[in-house]
Design a protein around this motif. Structure first.
Motif, PDB file in Angstrom:
ATOM      1  N   ALA B 269       0.823  -1.201   0.000  1.00  8.72           N
ATOM      2  CA  ALA B 269       0.000   0.000   0.000  1.00  8.72           C
ATOM      3  C   ALA B 269       0.861   1.256   0.000  1.00  8.72           C
ATOM      4  O   ALA B 269       0.406   2.336  -0.338  1.00  8.72           O
ATOM      5  CB  ALA B 269      -0.914  -0.002   1.211  1.00  8.72           C
ATOM      6  N   ALA B 270       2.131   1.121   0.411  1.00  8.85           N
ATOM      7  CA  ALA B 270       2.990   2.291   0.521  1.00  8.85           C
ATOM      8  C   ALA B 270       3.400   2.829  -0.850  1.00  8.85           C
ATOM      9  O   ALA B 270       3.613   4.023  -1.001  1.00  8.85           O
ATOM     10  CB  ALA B 270       4.227   1.948   1.337  1.00  8.85           C
ATOM     11  N   MET B 301      12.718  13.846   7.708  1.00  6.70           N
ATOM     12  CA  MET B 301      12.166  12.620   7.141  1.00  6.70           C
ATOM     13  C   MET B 301      12.652  12.513   5.698  1.00  6.70           C
ATOM     14  O   MET B 301      12.351  13.382   4.883  1.00  6.70           O
ATOM     15  CB  MET B 301      10.632  12.699   7.207  1.00  6.70           C
ATOM     16  CG  MET B 301       9.913  11.524   6.582  1.00  6.70           C
ATOM     17  SD  MET B 301      10.206   9.996   7.510  1.00  6.70           S
ATOM     18  CE  MET B 301       9.656   8.794   6.289  1.00  6.70           C
ATOM     19  N   THR B 302      13.391  11.453   5.402  1.00 13.23           N
ATOM     20  CA  THR B 302      13.888  11.237   4.036  1.00 13.23           C
ATOM     21  C   THR B 302      13.079  10.113   3.400  1.00 13.23           C
ATOM     22  O   THR B 302      12.812   9.102   4.043  1.00 13.23           O
ATOM     23  CB  THR B 302      15.380  10.830   4.066  1.00 13.23           C
ATOM     24  OG1 THR B 302      16.061  11.726   4.928  1.00 13.23           O
ATOM     25  CG2 THR B 302      15.987  10.892   2.683  1.00 13.23           C
ATOM     26  N   TYR B 303      12.672  10.333   2.164  1.00  8.79           N
ATOM     27  CA  TYR B 303      11.839   9.327   1.509  1.00  8.79           C
ATOM     28  C   TYR B 303      12.001   9.429   0.008  1.00  8.79           C
ATOM     29  O   TYR B 303      12.525  10.406  -0.510  1.00  8.79           O
ATOM     30  CB  TYR B 303      10.357   9.517   1.886  1.00  8.79           C
ATOM     31  CG  TYR B 303       9.859  10.932   1.692  1.00  8.79           C
ATOM     32  CD1 TYR B 303      10.045  11.879   2.694  1.00  8.79           C
ATOM     33  CD2 TYR B 303       9.227  11.308   0.510  1.00  8.79           C
ATOM     34  CE1 TYR B 303       9.615  13.179   2.514  1.00  8.79           C
ATOM     35  CE2 TYR B 303       8.795  12.612   0.332  1.00  8.79           C
ATOM     36  CZ  TYR B 303       8.991  13.549   1.346  1.00  8.79           C
ATOM     37  OH  TYR B 303       8.570  14.834   1.165  1.00  8.79           O
ATOM     38  N   VAL B 369       5.362   9.027  12.133  1.00 10.09           N
ATOM     39  CA  VAL B 369       5.416   9.575  10.783  1.00 10.09           C
ATOM     40  C   VAL B 369       4.136   9.218  10.041  1.00 10.09           C
ATOM     41  O   VAL B 369       3.586   8.131  10.219  1.00 10.09           O
ATOM     42  CB  VAL B 369       6.590   8.981   9.986  1.00 10.09           C
ATOM     43  CG1 VAL B 369       6.794   9.743   8.703  1.00 10.09           C
ATOM     44  CG2 VAL B 369       7.848   8.985  10.801  1.00 10.09           C
ATOM     45  N   ASN B 370       3.690  10.122   9.213  1.00 11.39           N
ATOM     46  CA  ASN B 370       2.525   9.852   8.392  1.00 11.39           C
ATOM     47  C   ASN B 370       2.754  10.487   7.025  1.00 11.39           C
ATOM     48  O   ASN B 370       3.169  11.623   6.926  1.00 11.39           O
ATOM     49  CB  ASN B 370       1.287  10.459   9.079  1.00 11.39           C
ATOM     50  CG  ASN B 370       0.023  10.276   8.262  1.00 11.39           C
ATOM     51  OD1 ASN B 370      -0.014  10.594   7.083  1.00 11.39           O
ATOM     52  ND2 ASN B 370      -1.015   9.765   8.903  1.00 11.39           N
ATOM     53  N   ALA B 371       2.506   9.706   5.977  1.00 10.20           N
ATOM     54  CA  ALA B 371       2.558  10.246   4.615  1.00 10.20           C
ATOM     55  C   ALA B 371       1.247   9.891   3.955  1.00 10.20           C
ATOM     56  O   ALA B 371       0.900   8.715   3.857  1.00 10.20           O
ATOM     57  CB  ALA B 371       3.724   9.646   3.841  1.00 10.20           C
ATOM     58  N   TYR B 379      -0.289   6.484   2.593  1.00  6.68           N
ATOM     59  CA  TYR B 379       0.782   5.677   2.025  1.00  6.68           C
ATOM     60  C   TYR B 379       1.556   4.971   3.118  1.00  6.68           C
ATOM     61  O   TYR B 379       1.892   3.815   3.010  1.00  6.68           O
ATOM     62  CB  TYR B 379       1.736   6.567   1.217  1.00  6.68           C
ATOM     63  CG  TYR B 379       1.077   7.132   0.000  1.00  6.68           C
ATOM     64  CD1 TYR B 379       0.972   6.362  -1.157  1.00  6.68           C
ATOM     65  CD2 TYR B 379       0.517   8.403   0.008  1.00  6.68           C
ATOM     66  CE1 TYR B 379       0.337   6.858  -2.275  1.00  6.68           C
ATOM     67  CE2 TYR B 379      -0.112   8.906  -1.105  1.00  6.68           C
ATOM     68  CZ  TYR B 379      -0.208   8.130  -2.251  1.00  6.68           C
ATOM     69  OH  TYR B 379      -0.839   8.616  -3.338  1.00  6.68           O
ATOM     70  N   PHE B 380       1.836   5.722   4.171  1.00  5.54           N
ATOM     71  CA  PHE B 380       2.730   5.152   5.168  1.00  5.54           C
ATOM     72  C   PHE B 380       2.435   5.775   6.516  1.00  5.54           C
ATOM     73  O   PHE B 380       2.149   6.959   6.619  1.00  5.54           O
ATOM     74  CB  PHE B 380       4.185   5.432   4.767  1.00  5.54           C
ATOM     75  CG  PHE B 380       5.175   4.940   5.773  1.00  5.54           C
ATOM     76  CD1 PHE B 380       5.391   3.580   5.929  1.00  5.54           C
ATOM     77  CD2 PHE B 380       5.863   5.824   6.589  1.00  5.54           C
ATOM     78  CE1 PHE B 380       6.292   3.113   6.868  1.00  5.54           C
ATOM     79  CE2 PHE B 380       6.770   5.365   7.524  1.00  5.54           C
ATOM     80  CZ  PHE B 380       6.982   4.004   7.658  1.00  5.54           C
TER      81      PHE B 380
END
Lengths: 281, 424
Positions: B269-270, B301-303, B369-371, B379-380
């Protein structure tokens, strides 16, 4: 509030089962109420939010009968052993309808209830069993139409129908359940079953004497023909209700034997696959 | 006290792709293609398995409440599934004294076309209740669910809250000897959650055994005295809840103050979002896990985005170890920022924010953390990504050696005015 200290709780041992595990009929018996509830749910839900409701149980076989009558009686002029074609085909459509709806719904019963399987424990056998038995209600409704037609065509069934009809109904249920056990278990892993099912039912309809009389099959092929359990059921229905054809003989014995083989092998396969249902569904 | 659950060396192996969350259909075609290989070469596919549970053993006495904590993919849910007989262990055995009821079954078998009343009976039967048992509890269930006036309405017309309350009410009245609760508290409004917790307390008070899985540390701390910590399918700790929670919060940080995510913890799902790391960085650019209350600190936060995402917001929750939220903030909260970053192109990003000094009180804090895109997709999320402690030295009021209440310790501008003229 019940006092839980009153009775000694049962102890359950959870361990990996191997090989062809026992059928665990005790567990199935314990969950017998669930079978009844699932049948009840399927029946309640079946015709919800439809305009015609349970009338569909009548419309479907009647429309098929009319189409068959036009194609095979008026156009192709197929022999119906001297019996008026409408009732000749309708008598066969009844057990056939029971069989094909049971087969279709039971084969999809595991995948359509996947959230039950992944979240809670119960003998998985409950689902295909309930689906198959749920078809009996539609069968009973259509049976009323058949009785009406018998009155109209002035056909009096022999007294043997009283025991023969339930027996042949049982036979078609056993066959449907047996095949559905195989297909539903395969369907958990391979959704190909969903695509194959319409084809399987259609093919099976052609090799079953629903639209035609089994007399058109030449004698040397009769034994092979009898390997189809539904052929025995349909002929048996016609014999018991309309008095056409031969009384049950060796061929019916072969049919019944085959359907029992299918059921037993289905049970073993199903039980063996049951272990991984929750993981693969 | 008798042993209610005896778990002996259970392991559960999943084929990669068949494991929940990383679902992949197995194709009949592939099996047929692989058949020659299977026939002539054996044991070549062993590495395609993962152990969702590995050698887990523990005993639980009757009437005890045990918390189970661990990160996503640690095996908590698999453990509960084995205990509630949904799936078989690959090896090992479990002896369970009594009926296991599980609140992970909330709403199982509910049919949208059936009325509330009908669903109560159906759901009860699925959970293994006898008809008479359901009848005797019917009023209690309806009462608890607060949907009395809609009891003869199909549940498809229910609001999600009503649906949930009814479902929970049935499961809660099953009265099993052993109750398994998996993260039900993540859903429903605050009032409902309070009710659920109350019900669980009752169950425990009646001397029944409860297994409780949650990411909500405050609920774990409140309801359990003892907890086990799961990590990658293994049970790594069993201790008093306070110690277990501390251990859990400190784990998973590759170094103090930094958290990175293992691919096994992520679900499909991410995608296209891949979290890379979360760091706590002080003003000198050093990664830290302890800060002084008076200093400011950056959260980074790195993504990575594999595809463009419209309307993405990446943010942090700050909460105390007891589970109280302190604040929630997203990188595009500012309208101008939202406008500027309405579509993010594929690539690697850092979303950075500054937590000013003179804000937090002494103690342990957790960053989550929430994205997500609002109202569309999450997503996450990792509610317990990182923990850090705050040292109060030089903070306002340190001349008194006392605990200050509340999670914040702001330096506020006080003025003192004398209102009468006496003595001047």
């Amino acid at each position: 509030m019940t006092d839980i200290s009153k009775h000694e709780p049962t102890t359950v041992y959870i361990r990996p089962t191997s090989g062809f595990a026992a059928l665990n009929l005790k567990d199935l018996w314990h969950f017998r109420e669930l079978v009844v509830f699932m049948i009840w749910r399927d029946i309640k839900v079946r015709y919800k939010q439809t305009l015609l409701g349970a009338l569909w149980a009548i419309i479907q076989p009647v429309m098929t009968m009319l189409v068959f009558n036009f194609l095979f009686n008026n156009v192709a002029k197929v022999s119906s052993d001297g019996i008026p074609y409408p009732i000749f085909s309708f008598t066969a459509l009844l057990p056939w309808g029971l069989f094909s709806t049971a087969l279709n719904s039971a084969s999809r019963s595991l995948t359509s209830n996947h959230n039950m399987i992944t979240k809670t424990y119960f003998p998985r056998l409950v689902l295909p069993m309930a689906s198959v038995l749920g078809g009996l209600v539609d069968f009973a409704i259509a049976l009323v139409i058949l009785l009406g037609m018998m009155v109209y065509y002035k056909i009096t069934p022999s007294i043997t129908a009283l025991w023969a009809v339930p027996l042949f109904v049982l036979s078609s249920i056993v066959t449907a359940l047996g095949v559905a056990l195989w297909l539903s278990a395969i369907n958990v892993k391979y959704r190909d079953v969903g695509y194959a099912l319409p084809f399987i039912s259609q093919f099976w309809l052609f090799i079953t004497p629903v639209a035609y009389s089994s007399n058109v099959i030449s004698d040397k092929w009769q034994v092979i023909y009898a390997l189809n359990p539904m052929a025995g059921v349909v002929n048996g229905f016609r014999w018991a209700l309309l008095g056409s054809g031969n009384p049950p003989d060796m061929l019916v014995a072969i049919s019944s034997f085959i359907s029992i083989i299918i059921l037993l092998s289905g049970l073993v396969y199903f039980r063996n696959m049951e272990r991984t249902f929750a993981d693969t569904i | 006290m008798a042993i209610a659950i005896k778990v002996e060396d259970i392991s559960k192996k999943y084929k990669i792709g068949a494991a929940p969350g990383k679902f992949k259909y197995e194709m009949l075609r592939d099996q047929i293609v692989a058949l020659p290989n299977k026939l002539f070469r054996r044991n070549t596919v062993e590495e395609n398995y993962i152990w969702a549970l590995k050698d887990v053993s523990f005993d639980l006495e009757e009437g005890h409440v045990l918390g189970i904590i661990g990160r996503n993919g640690a095996g908590k849910s698999t453990l509960l599934k084995v205990l509630s007989r949904v799936t078989e262990p690959t090896t090992g055995s479990v002896t369970v004294r009594g009926r296991v009821g599980s609140l992970l079954e909330v709403g199982t078998g509910f049919h949208p076309e059936l009325t509330g009343r009908e669903n109560i009976y159906l759901n009860g039967a699925i959970l293994g209740m006898k008809r008479s048992e359901i009848e005797s509890k019917f009023d209690e269930i309806v009462d608890f669910s607060e949907v009395e006036q809609f009891i003869d309405t199909p549940v498809k017309r229910y609001s999600s809250g009503m649906y949930l309350r009814l479902a929970f009410a049935v499961a809660a009245h099953l009265e099993p000897e052993i109750l398994v609760v998996d993260e039900v508290l993540a859903v429903g409004d605050a009032e409902f959650q309070r009710k659920c917790l109350g019900k669980m307390n009752d169950v425990a008070a009646q001397g029944r055994t409860v297994l409780f899985v949650s990411h909500n540390m405050s609920a774990i701390l409140r309801l359990t005295q003892e907890a086990i910590v799961m990590q990658k399918g293994r049970m790594v700790m069993r201790a008093h809840t306070n110690d277990a929670v501390d251990f859990y919060l400190a784990s998973g940080q590759s170094q103090a103050g930094e958290r990175s995510w293992d691919p096994t913890e992520l679900t499909n799902a991410a995608a296209p979002f891949t979290p890379i790391s979360l760091k706590l960085v002080d003003s000198k650019g050093k990664v830290v896990d302890a800060i002084r209350s008076v200093e400011d600190v950056n959260v980074e936060m790195t993504y990575n985005l594999a595809a463009p995402v419209t309307g993405l917001r990446v943010g942090v929750y700050l909460s105390t170890v007891r589970g109280e939220y302190v604040f929630t903030s997203f990188d595009v909260d500012d309208a101008a920022m939202y406008e500027k970053h309405s579509v993010r192109a594929p690539g690697t990003y850092v979303s950075r924010c500054n937590i000013p000094g003179d804000l937090l009180n002494e103690g342990r804090f957790i960053i989550g953390v929430n994205a997500s895109t609002f109202g569309i997709k999450r997503y996450f999320m990792d509610e317990n990504a990182l923990s850090f402690s705050v040292d109060p030295s030089a903070a306002p009021g340190m001349q008194w050696a006392e605990q200050r209440n509340g999670p914040l310790r702001p330096r506020l501008n006080w003025t003192i005015e004398k209102l009468d003229k006496k003595g001047s």
